[in-house]
Design an enzyme around this catalytic site. Structure first.
Site, PDB file in Angstrom:
ATOM      1  N   THR A 137      95.482  34.786   4.982  1.00  0.00           N
ATOM      2  CA  THR A 137      96.768  34.244   4.662  1.00  0.00           C
ATOM      3  C   THR A 137      97.494  34.759   3.468  1.00  0.00           C
ATOM      4  O   THR A 137      96.912  35.084   2.456  1.00  0.00           O
ATOM      5  CB  THR A 137      96.687  32.734   4.556  1.00  0.00           C
ATOM      6  OG1 THR A 137      97.032  32.252   5.781  1.00  0.00           O
ATOM      7  CG2 THR A 137      97.444  32.086   3.530  1.00  0.00           C
ATOM      8  N   LYS A 175     100.908  28.390   9.881  1.00  0.00           N
ATOM      9  CA  LYS A 175     100.445  27.774   8.634  1.00  0.00           C
ATOM     10  C   LYS A 175     101.550  27.011   7.917  1.00  0.00           C
ATOM     11  O   LYS A 175     101.396  26.624   6.766  1.00  0.00           O
ATOM     12  CB  LYS A 175      99.876  28.858   7.721  1.00  0.00           C
ATOM     13  CG  LYS A 175      98.731  29.617   8.378  1.00  0.00           C
ATOM     14  CD  LYS A 175      98.421  30.894   7.657  1.00  0.00           C
ATOM     15  CE  LYS A 175      97.486  31.746   8.490  1.00  0.00           C
ATOM     16  NZ  LYS A 175      97.359  33.094   7.961  1.00  0.00           N
ATOM     17  N   CYS A 200      97.791  44.033   2.216  1.00  0.00           N
ATOM     18  CA  CYS A 200      96.631  43.135   2.252  1.00  0.00           C
ATOM     19  C   CYS A 200      95.999  43.114   3.647  1.00  0.00           C
ATOM     20  O   CYS A 200      96.680  42.808   4.629  1.00  0.00           O
ATOM     21  CB  CYS A 200      97.065  41.725   1.854  1.00  0.00           C
ATOM     22  SG  CYS A 200      95.722  40.515   1.905  1.00  0.00           S
ATOM     23  N   ALA A 246     101.885  42.257   4.063  1.00  0.00           N
ATOM     24  CA  ALA A 246     101.147  42.632   5.278  1.00  0.00           C
ATOM     25  C   ALA A 246     100.819  44.123   5.302  1.00  0.00           C
ATOM     26  O   ALA A 246      99.797  44.530   5.865  1.00  0.00           O
ATOM     27  CB  ALA A 246     101.944  42.247   6.520  1.00  0.00           C
ATOM     28  N   THR A 277      96.344  39.831   5.784  1.00  0.00           N
ATOM     29  CA  THR A 277      97.708  39.382   6.068  1.00  0.00           C
ATOM     30  C   THR A 277      98.283  40.248   7.179  1.00  0.00           C
ATOM     31  O   THR A 277      98.165  41.469   7.130  1.00  0.00           O
ATOM     32  CB  THR A 277      98.583  39.513   4.798  1.00  0.00           C
ATOM     33  OG1 THR A 277      97.990  38.757   3.743  1.00  0.00           O
ATOM     34  CG2 THR A 277      99.997  39.030   5.039  1.00  0.00           C
ATOM     35  N   SER A 291      95.414  35.261   0.011  1.00  0.00           N
ATOM     36  CA  SER A 291      94.861  36.554  -0.376  1.00  0.00           C
ATOM     37  C   SER A 291      95.926  37.604  -0.679  1.00  0.00           C
ATOM     38  O   SER A 291      95.712  38.480  -1.504  1.00  0.00           O
ATOM     39  CB  SER A 291      93.915  37.057   0.711  1.00  0.00           C
ATOM     40  OG  SER A 291      94.567  37.059   1.959  1.00  0.00           O
ATOM     41  N   GLY A 328     103.079  24.722   3.383  1.00  0.00           N
ATOM     42  CA  GLY A 328     102.285  25.848   3.835  1.00  0.00           C
ATOM     43  C   GLY A 328     100.893  25.701   3.257  1.00  0.00           C
ATOM     44  O   GLY A 328     100.720  25.086   2.206  1.00  0.00           O
TER      45      GLY A 328
END
Length: 179
Positions: free
Chosen positions: A7, A39, A166, A163, A169, A130, A51
């Site tokens: 996440t 989420k 990570c 994204a 993500t 994360s 969230g």
């Protein structure tokens, strides 16, 4: 037992708008187990958006408690968050829960943690998960150098950048806004 890691969740307050978004990836160990997790949750008939990061079952337990607090304190988000954090910290069952929450309404952004913290950021940006530092860095830059963007656009671009960096993500995004 493998821990579920996942996440990036971000909320941004900008130009009288508030948006919150999250990616959709859940990872167990080094394996993606689901790519379209939602989420983001609406509470209080959509007046409060939340969230979460961490264990899904733990987060849902906390969201249920937070919703109860919102009802009890007539929608006063900060008071409800403080009461939840106190319970989370002192209750023998709740203190074992592993999750973090972001809660937003038209006026406030809050980070709520199991260590008893209720943090209202100074810069109108709050992140968890994360990829949170990547998303936060992107949002800070976008607010500073592209002030014409909407809160929703800043959230979308920040999550997209996270994204790209990570591994926990993805770019399957859920974004909600309050204007």
């Amino acid at each position: 037992m493998l821990k579920i890691k996942s996440t990036t969740v971000i909320a941004v307050m900008h130009n009288n708008e508030v948006a919150i978004g999250a990616d959709g990836q859940a990872t167990m160990g080094s394996t993606v187990v689901k790519g379209n997790v939602n989420k983001i949750r609406k509470l209080l008939d959509g007046k409060v958006l939340t969230g979460f990061a961490g264990s899904t079952a733990d987060a849902f337990t906390l969201l249920d408690r937070f919703d109860e607090k919102l009802q009890r304190y007539f929608g006063h988000m900060k008071r409800s968050a403080i009461e939840l954090a106190k319970d989370w910290r002192t209750d023998r069952y709740l203190r074992r829960l592993e999750a973090m929450l972001i809660a937003v309404n038209k006026e406030e952004l809050l980070l709520i943690s199991g260590t008893g913290d209720v943090i209202e950021p100074d810069n109108g940006i709050v992140t968890i998960g994360s990829g949170s530092l990547y998303a936060e860095s992107a949002a800070i830059a976008l607010k500073k150098h592209a002030p014409h963007l909407t809160a929703e656009e800043i959230v979308r671009e920040s999550l997209t950048i996270a994204a790209d960096i990570c591994i926990y993500t993805n770019d399957n995004l859920t974004i909600e806004k309050i204007s």
